[in-house]
Design an enzyme around this catalytic site. Sequence first.
Site, PDB file in Angstrom:
ATOM      1  N   GLU A 185      -0.721  -8.307   5.640  1.00 46.31           N
ATOM      2  CA  GLU A 185      -0.369  -8.442   7.061  1.00 46.31           C
ATOM      3  C   GLU A 185      -1.606  -8.427   7.963  1.00 46.31           C
ATOM      4  O   GLU A 185      -1.513  -8.716   9.149  1.00 46.31           O
ATOM      5  CB  GLU A 185       0.624  -7.339   7.474  1.00 46.31           C
ATOM      6  CG  GLU A 185       0.042  -5.940   7.640  1.00 46.31           C
ATOM      7  CD  GLU A 185      -0.264  -5.232   6.318  1.00 46.31           C
ATOM      8  OE1 GLU A 185      -0.148  -5.852   5.235  1.00 46.31           O
ATOM      9  OE2 GLU A 185      -0.655  -4.047   6.387  1.00 46.31           O
ATOM     10  N   ARG A 240      -2.365   7.262  -6.246  1.00 48.09           N
ATOM     11  CA  ARG A 240      -2.759   7.192  -4.838  1.00 48.09           C
ATOM     12  C   ARG A 240      -4.277   7.324  -4.687  1.00 48.09           C
ATOM     13  O   ARG A 240      -4.933   7.991  -5.472  1.00 48.09           O
ATOM     14  CB  ARG A 240      -2.070   8.304  -4.044  1.00 48.09           C
ATOM     15  CG  ARG A 240      -0.565   8.163  -4.004  1.00 48.09           C
ATOM     16  CD  ARG A 240       0.054   9.308  -3.226  1.00 48.09           C
ATOM     17  NE  ARG A 240      -0.443   9.341  -1.861  1.00 48.09           N
ATOM     18  CZ  ARG A 240      -0.494  10.432  -1.118  1.00 48.09           C
ATOM     19  NH1 ARG A 240      -0.117  11.596  -1.599  1.00 48.09           N
ATOM     20  NH2 ARG A 240      -0.938  10.361   0.125  1.00 48.09           N
ATOM     21  N   HIS A 268      -3.315  -5.227   1.959  1.00 45.03           N
ATOM     22  CA  HIS A 268      -2.629  -5.432   3.246  1.00 45.03           C
ATOM     23  C   HIS A 268      -2.577  -6.913   3.644  1.00 45.03           C
ATOM     24  O   HIS A 268      -3.375  -7.358   4.471  1.00 45.03           O
ATOM     25  CB  HIS A 268      -3.363  -4.657   4.350  1.00 45.03           C
ATOM     26  CG  HIS A 268      -3.190  -3.179   4.261  1.00 45.03           C
ATOM     27  ND1 HIS A 268      -2.270  -2.484   5.021  1.00 45.03           N
ATOM     28  CD2 HIS A 268      -3.813  -2.259   3.497  1.00 45.03           C
ATOM     29  CE1 HIS A 268      -2.337  -1.205   4.729  1.00 45.03           C
ATOM     30  NE2 HIS A 268      -3.267  -1.033   3.809  1.00 45.03           N
ATOM     31  N   CYS A 272       0.825  -1.209   0.000  1.00 41.51           N
ATOM     32  CA  CYS A 272       0.000   0.000   0.000  1.00 41.51           C
ATOM     33  C   CYS A 272       0.863   1.265   0.000  1.00 41.51           C
ATOM     34  O   CYS A 272       1.488   1.559  -1.006  1.00 41.51           O
ATOM     35  CB  CYS A 272      -1.019  -0.058   1.136  1.00 41.51           C
ATOM     36  SG  CYS A 272      -2.487   0.909   0.757  1.00 41.51           S
ATOM     37  N   ARG A 331      -7.869   2.755   1.575  1.00 44.88           N
ATOM     38  CA  ARG A 331      -7.453   3.928   0.789  1.00 44.88           C
ATOM     39  C   ARG A 331      -6.321   3.548  -0.169  1.00 44.88           C
ATOM     40  O   ARG A 331      -5.268   4.175  -0.223  1.00 44.88           O
ATOM     41  CB  ARG A 331      -7.028   5.091   1.714  1.00 44.88           C
ATOM     42  CG  ARG A 331      -8.216   5.767   2.391  1.00 44.88           C
ATOM     43  CD  ARG A 331      -7.816   6.795   3.425  1.00 44.88           C
ATOM     44  NE  ARG A 331      -7.190   6.168   4.574  1.00 44.88           N
ATOM     45  CZ  ARG A 331      -5.896   6.250   4.883  1.00 44.88           C
ATOM     46  NH1 ARG A 331      -5.087   6.966   4.146  1.00 44.88           N
ATOM     47  NH2 ARG A 331      -5.431   5.649   5.942  1.00 44.88           N
TER      48      ARG A 331
HETATM   49  N1  GLN Z   1      -3.609   6.373   0.954  1.00 41.33           N
HETATM   50  C1  GLN Z   1      -2.302   6.096   1.471  1.00 41.33           C
HETATM   51  C2  GLN Z   1      -1.228   6.874   0.713  1.00 41.33           C
HETATM   52  O1  GLN Z   1      -1.505   7.459  -0.271  1.00 41.33           O
HETATM   53  C3  GLN Z   1      -1.991   4.620   1.435  1.00 41.33           C
HETATM   54  C4  GLN Z   1      -2.998   3.851   2.259  1.00 41.33           C
HETATM   55  C5  GLN Z   1      -2.474   2.658   2.965  1.00 41.33           C
HETATM   56  O2  GLN Z   1      -1.257   2.432   3.061  1.00 41.33           O
HETATM   57  N2  GLN Z   1      -3.359   1.879   3.531  1.00 41.33           N
HETATM   58  O3  GLN Z   1      -0.108   6.906   1.107  1.00 41.33           O
END
Ligand code: GLN
Length: 199
Positions: free
Chosen positions: A184, A112, A182, A85, A147
Site C-alpha cells: 500500500e 515477528r 507494505h 505485515c 519491522r
Molecule cells: N512489528 C510489527 C508487529 O509485530 C509489524 C510491523 C508492521 O506492520 N509494519 O506487529
Amino acid sequence: MSAMPSPRKKVGVLALQGDFEAHAKALERAGAEPVLVNRAGDLEGIDALVIPGGESTTMLKLIGETGMKEPLADFTAKKPVFGTCAGAILLAKEVTNPEQFSFGAVDLSIERNAYGRQVDSRVATIEPGEEFAKRAGEGGVEAVFIRAPIIRRTGPGVRVLAEYAGDPVLVEQGKHLIATFHPELTSDPRIHRLFLTKI
Ligand code: GLN
C-alpha cells in the site's frame, strides 16, 4: 443505450490502528470501494477485508475491546482477507517472538520483528515468480519492509508467490493473501488487484 458499469467491489480495511488510510487509497487505485471497519457491524455487506500493517499486539487489544474477535474469525472463514505485515501476523496459524493469539486463517508460522533492530526497515526490489507474472503482471515489485516478520514455515496448502532473500514474502492460501511487506506504500496497484480477483 450505455452498458451498466459493473459495481465496484466493497473491500473493508480494518481501521483500528496502523496504516489503514494508505490501504484505502491503494484499493481505490485498484478499482475497489474501500470501507473503513472499526466495529463488527461494518463487516456486513463487504466482499473482502484488508488487515493493514501496524502493531499486531495493539491491534489485537483493540479487536478484543471492540468485540470483533468472533466476527473477524467468522469473516475469515467465509470471505477473502489480505493481511500485510501486522495483518499477516494476525492471520497466521502460528506466531513466534513472542507467541500470541492469531486467527489461523493461513497455514504458516511467522516470526515477528525477524530482521532485527539494525535493519528495522528497508526497500527492496523483489522478483515474483511466474505465477504472479501470469496473474498480476510482469516485472519486479518494490517491497517496503518495516519491522517486518519472516515466514518460517508454510503448510502444503500455501502457495509462495514471491520471495526475498530466500524467505516467502507474498503467499496465498485459497481466498487469502499475505504480504510481509507494505504494497500500500507504493503506487504499484498489482498486488491489490490480485487480491480483488479473489472476490
Ligand atoms: N512489528 C510489527 C508487529 O509485530 C509489524 C510491523 C508492521 O506492520 N509494519 O506487529
